[in-house]
Design an enzyme around this catalytic site. Sequence first.
Site, short mmCIF file in Angstrom:
data_model
loop_
_atom_site.label_atom_id
_atom_site.label_comp_id
_atom_site.label_asym_id
_atom_site.label_seq_id
_atom_site.Cartn_x
_atom_site.Cartn_y
_atom_site.Cartn_z
N ASP A 172 0.82 -1.22 0.00
CA ASP A 172 0.00 0.00 0.00
C ASP A 172 0.86 1.27 0.00
O ASP A 172 1.97 1.27 0.51
CB ASP A 172 -0.90 -0.03 1.25
CG ASP A 172 -2.06 0.92 1.11
OD1 ASP A 172 -2.32 1.41 0.00
OD2 ASP A 172 -2.71 1.19 2.14
N ASN B 142 -10.39 -3.13 -6.82
CA ASN B 142 -9.54 -2.17 -7.55
C ASN B 142 -10.09 -1.81 -8.94
O ASN B 142 -9.65 -0.82 -9.54
CB ASN B 142 -8.10 -2.67 -7.66
CG ASN B 142 -7.32 -2.57 -6.36
OD1 ASN B 142 -6.39 -3.32 -6.12
ND2 ASN B 142 -7.70 -1.64 -5.48
#
Length: 249
Positions: free
Chosen positions: A31, A79
């Site tokens: 991340d 996503n």
Amino acid sequence: MFSLFKKKQQAKLLTEIDKNNLPRHVGIIMDGNGRWAKRRGLPRSAGHSAGAAVLKNITEFASEMGIRYITAYAFSTENWKRPKAEVDALMDLLLDYLKDKKLLEGNQVRLKFIGDRSALTEEIREQMAIAEEESKDRDKTILYLAINYGGQQEVAKAVRSLCKEVKEGTLNPDDINETLIGDRLYTEIPDVDLIIRPSGEYRLSNFLLWQSAYSEFWFADICWPDFTEKHFTKAILDYQNRNRRFGGV
Ligand code: FPP
């Protein structure tokens, strides 16, 4: 010259680790790529490219350390909600990564994938199959890339499969247990011992939900593209100082 220096630094870090108490399976939530890029005035895709290079480096280092399984979260089922340009950039990056013949070359790292491949392009699916086939004889470390992966979707898939068996009369619902569910997940490996998430976020984001029942967590404030062998070593050292009781005393 640089690589000799790097090798020496890595060797020094490796001496700090207790080789007899390694996590078998390490999960990584990569991340902070977008924030890393933004801070440098770069497009988000540059953060993902930098993140992909870090994954290669950390995988090689973890393999050197003796870590058997790594699962890296490369693209979640959620996503797809990102702008099309970013999704396209991530898919292009994945394709380049798979086609890169130097990928993990010289290492004993086998590449595998978890997630729903059906939504990916035929070219990506083909390259995934080639990468799996070409690395199948490497046996030191297995790197699982989670692509179009979601933990809830994975459990739903297992439940669907069990329901079909019940409907066909080959399974008694009373016999359904954790093992039968676990056997129908994407992962064919031990549950994840340690999950690493950089970037200052403290959540699981649909990653290995079932497999993380007794995982240890390691968080850090740095973005994934800044993650180094030193951070990885610190995560492993912290893990080695945890007292894992698995519900016992
Ligand atoms: C989350 O950071 C990261 C992703 C959604 C993608 C992770 C993918 C990579 C590191 C590339 C790996 C690719 C291959 C081919 C192995 P974010 O962009 O959401 O970060 P932000 O929270 O700072 O925006």
